[in-house]
Design an enzyme around this catalytic site. Structure first.
Site, short mmCIF file in Angstrom:
data_model
loop_
_atom_site.label_atom_id
_atom_site.label_comp_id
_atom_site.label_asym_id
_atom_site.label_seq_id
_atom_site.Cartn_x
_atom_site.Cartn_y
_atom_site.Cartn_z
N ALA A 63 0.87 -1.17 0.00
CA ALA A 63 0.00 0.00 0.00
C ALA A 63 0.91 1.22 0.00
O ALA A 63 2.06 1.15 0.42
CB ALA A 63 -0.89 -0.02 1.22
N GLY A 108 0.61 -4.99 1.15
CA GLY A 108 -0.59 -5.09 0.32
C GLY A 108 -0.35 -5.82 -1.00
O GLY A 108 -1.28 -6.38 -1.58
N GLU A 111 -0.59 -9.40 -0.15
CA GLU A 111 -2.01 -9.65 0.12
C GLU A 111 -2.83 -9.69 -1.17
O GLU A 111 -3.75 -10.49 -1.32
CB GLU A 111 -2.55 -8.58 1.07
CG GLU A 111 -1.96 -8.71 2.47
CD GLU A 111 -2.24 -7.51 3.35
OE1 GLU A 111 -1.96 -6.37 2.91
OE2 GLU A 111 -2.74 -7.69 4.48
N GLU A 131 4.40 -5.06 7.70
CA GLU A 131 3.58 -4.05 8.37
C GLU A 131 3.96 -3.79 9.82
O GLU A 131 3.93 -2.64 10.27
CB GLU A 131 2.08 -4.44 8.31
CG GLU A 131 1.45 -4.25 6.95
CD GLU A 131 1.61 -5.45 6.04
OE1 GLU A 131 2.43 -6.33 6.36
OE2 GLU A 131 0.91 -5.51 5.02
N1 DAK Z 1 4.53 3.15 -1.02
C1 DAK Z 1 4.86 4.29 -1.66
N2 DAK Z 1 5.96 4.40 -2.44
C2 DAK Z 1 6.75 3.33 -2.56
C3 DAK Z 1 6.47 2.11 -1.91
C4 DAK Z 1 5.29 2.04 -1.10
N3 DAK Z 1 4.90 0.92 -0.48
N4 DAK Z 1 7.43 1.23 -2.22
C5 DAK Z 1 8.29 1.89 -3.01
N5 DAK Z 1 7.89 3.15 -3.23
C6 DAK Z 1 8.53 4.19 -4.04
C7 DAK Z 1 9.74 4.75 -3.32
O1 DAK Z 1 9.35 5.74 -2.39
C8 DAK Z 1 10.53 5.30 -4.47
O2 DAK Z 1 9.97 6.52 -4.85
P1 DAK Z 1 10.91 7.82 -5.18
O3 DAK Z 1 11.70 8.04 -3.94
O4 DAK Z 1 11.76 7.36 -6.34
O5 DAK Z 1 9.93 8.90 -5.51
C9 DAK Z 1 10.27 4.31 -5.58
O6 DAK Z 1 9.07 3.61 -5.21
C10 DAK Z 1 11.37 3.29 -5.74
O7 DAK Z 1 11.60 2.70 -4.47
P2 DAK Z 1 13.08 2.57 -3.82
O8 DAK Z 1 13.96 3.67 -4.27
O9 DAK Z 1 12.88 2.38 -2.37
O10 DAK Z 1 13.56 1.21 -4.52
P3 DAK Z 1 14.56 0.14 -3.93
O11 DAK Z 1 14.85 -0.81 -5.03
O12 DAK Z 1 15.74 0.79 -3.26
O13 DAK Z 1 13.74 -0.62 -2.79
C11 DAK Z 1 11.78 -1.73 -1.84
C12 DAK Z 1 12.62 -1.37 -3.14
C13 DAK Z 1 10.51 -2.42 -2.29
C14 DAK Z 1 12.63 -2.71 -0.99
C15 DAK Z 1 11.53 -0.42 -1.05
O14 DAK Z 1 10.98 0.53 -1.94
C16 DAK Z 1 10.58 -0.64 0.07
O15 DAK Z 1 10.97 -1.16 1.13
N6 DAK Z 1 9.32 -0.25 -0.13
C17 DAK Z 1 8.32 -0.34 0.90
C18 DAK Z 1 7.86 -1.75 1.04
C19 DAK Z 1 6.83 -1.90 2.12
O16 DAK Z 1 7.12 -1.69 3.33
N7 DAK Z 1 5.61 -2.27 1.71
C20 DAK Z 1 4.58 -2.51 2.62
C21 DAK Z 1 3.79 -1.27 2.78
S1 DAK Z 1 2.64 -1.45 4.10
C22 DAK Z 1 -4.67 -1.08 5.58
C23 DAK Z 1 -4.66 -2.18 4.77
C24 DAK Z 1 -3.48 -2.56 4.16
C25 DAK Z 1 -2.32 -1.87 4.36
C26 DAK Z 1 -2.35 -0.78 5.13
C27 DAK Z 1 -3.52 -0.37 5.74
N8 DAK Z 1 -5.84 -0.68 6.26
C28 DAK Z 1 -6.79 -1.69 6.59
C29 DAK Z 1 -6.04 0.67 6.56
C30 DAK Z 1 -1.10 -2.31 3.73
C31 DAK Z 1 0.09 -1.88 4.17
C32 DAK Z 1 1.27 -2.08 3.38
O17 DAK Z 1 1.27 -2.60 2.29
#
Ligand code: DAK
Length: 258
Positions: A63, A108, A111, A131
């Site tokens: 997400a 997400g 998921e 998360e």
């Molecule tokens: N959200 C927003 N932007 C993201 C992103 C994300 N999840 N993942 C990557 N990006 C963006 C980065 O910010 C970056 O943007 P710029 O800085 O270039 O503008 C671009 O994508 C490239 O990412 P990186 O530069 O970080 O690329 P790397 O190869 O170095 O790293 C990575 C790739 C996937 C390891 C890293 O980007 C990363 O750790 N991303 C976050 C992964 C993560 O933690 N995903 C889980 C998110 S939490 C809910 C229901 C569901 C959810 C929430 C609430 N409710 C019921 C309310 C779900 C939650 C989640 O999914």
């Protein structure tokens, strides 16, 4: 639709989440586009769907953390509902949906893949539920579907530790059915979709519903669900065509979803 593309190749639909700059992260707009895309699929024509992400780095990196970071409780609930509604739509979509996971499937993204019927992935795929490291629980069904797919103990371990796993471990745990090179992934996904699409749509759809609905109830109720859906195939064109082809030793079958 800005962030989701749809292509039809014969009876196979290909849905591509197309937000590569953010590694296809799910913001509200992506979720709305995804919902509209599935709403628009003509299931009289399309018999199997492949869901993937654009580029070769990421399926869906989760997400959108930027969008989520300042949500109020009410907004968080609304965002969660939006996601859950789309994911349930995919899970209960009448025709099978194959996730072709071409890179990161985090939070997400993992998921979303789990709301599909079948998952296959590329060698560079990474799965995880990070998360708890962000101060939230998995919120798009991760606590429920991961445990159902890979078992309670391993699901809890992965969720509590927020540890990411690579393709081969996902294969070993049964999270994905197969791992391919990046070049082969879509070829194999379409091949599997084609193999589904040649079968009687009425039967494939009933079988999907039987598995899904049966898993929610005890075994007595589950077999009753199967009986009903099994019965519903009879007196249909597709049942007569399938059995007729066997009796006539005929290879070609003309299934019409009727
Ligand atoms: N959200 C927003 N932007 C993201 C992103 C994300 N999840 N993942 C990557 N990006 C963006 C980065 O910010 C970056 O943007 P710029 O800085 O270039 O503008 C671009 O994508 C490239 O990412 P990186 O530069 O970080 O690329 P790397 O190869 O170095 O790293 C990575 C790739 C996937 C390891 C890293 O980007 C990363 O750790 N991303 C976050 C992964 C993560 O933690 N995903 C889980 C998110 S939490 C809910 C229901 C569901 C959810 C929430 C609430 N409710 C019921 C309310 C779900 C939650 C989640 O999914």
């Amino acid at each position: 639709m800005g962030f989701v593309r749809f292509d039809a190749e014969g009876a196979v639909g290909i849905v591509t989440i197309d937000r590569p700059k953010a590694l296809n992260a799910l913001n509200s707009e992506v979720l709305s586009d995804l919902e509209a895309c599935f709403d628009g699929i003509d299931t009289n024509v399309i018999r199997a769907v492949v869901l993937t992400g654009s580029g070769d780095k990421s399926f869906v990196a989760g997400a959108d953390i930027g969008e989520m970071s300042n949500l109020s409780v009410a907004e968080g609930e609304a965002f969660g509902k939006k996601g859950n509604d789309v994911f349930r739509k995919i899970e209960t979509f009448p025709v099978p949906v194959i996730a072709a996971v071409n890179g990161f499937a985090l939070g997400g993204g993992c998921e979303l893949a789990m709301s599909c019927d079948i998952r296959i992935c590329s060698e560079n795929a990474v799965f995880g539920q990070p998360e708890v490291g962000l101060g939230i629980t998995p919120g798009f069904g991760g606590t429920q579907r991961l445990a159902r797919i890979i078992g309670i103990g391993m699901a809890k371990q992965l969720i509590f530790t927020a540890r990411n796993i690579k393709a081969q471990e996902a294969l070993r745990l049964g999270l994905v059915n197969a791992v391919y090179t990046s070049e082969e992934l879509m070829v194999q996904a379409k091949k599997m979709a084609d193999a589904i699409a040649v079968n009687a749509p009425i039967a494939v759809r009933a079988a999907k519903k039987a598995v899904n609905d049966g898993l929610q109830v005890d075994i007595d109720k589950a077999v009753a669900i199967e009986e009903k859906l099994f019965g519903s195939c009879f007196e249909t064109h597709d049942q007569k065509e399938g059995m007729g082809a066997f009796m006539e030793k005929r290879k070609e079958k003309n299934f019409t979803n009727s």
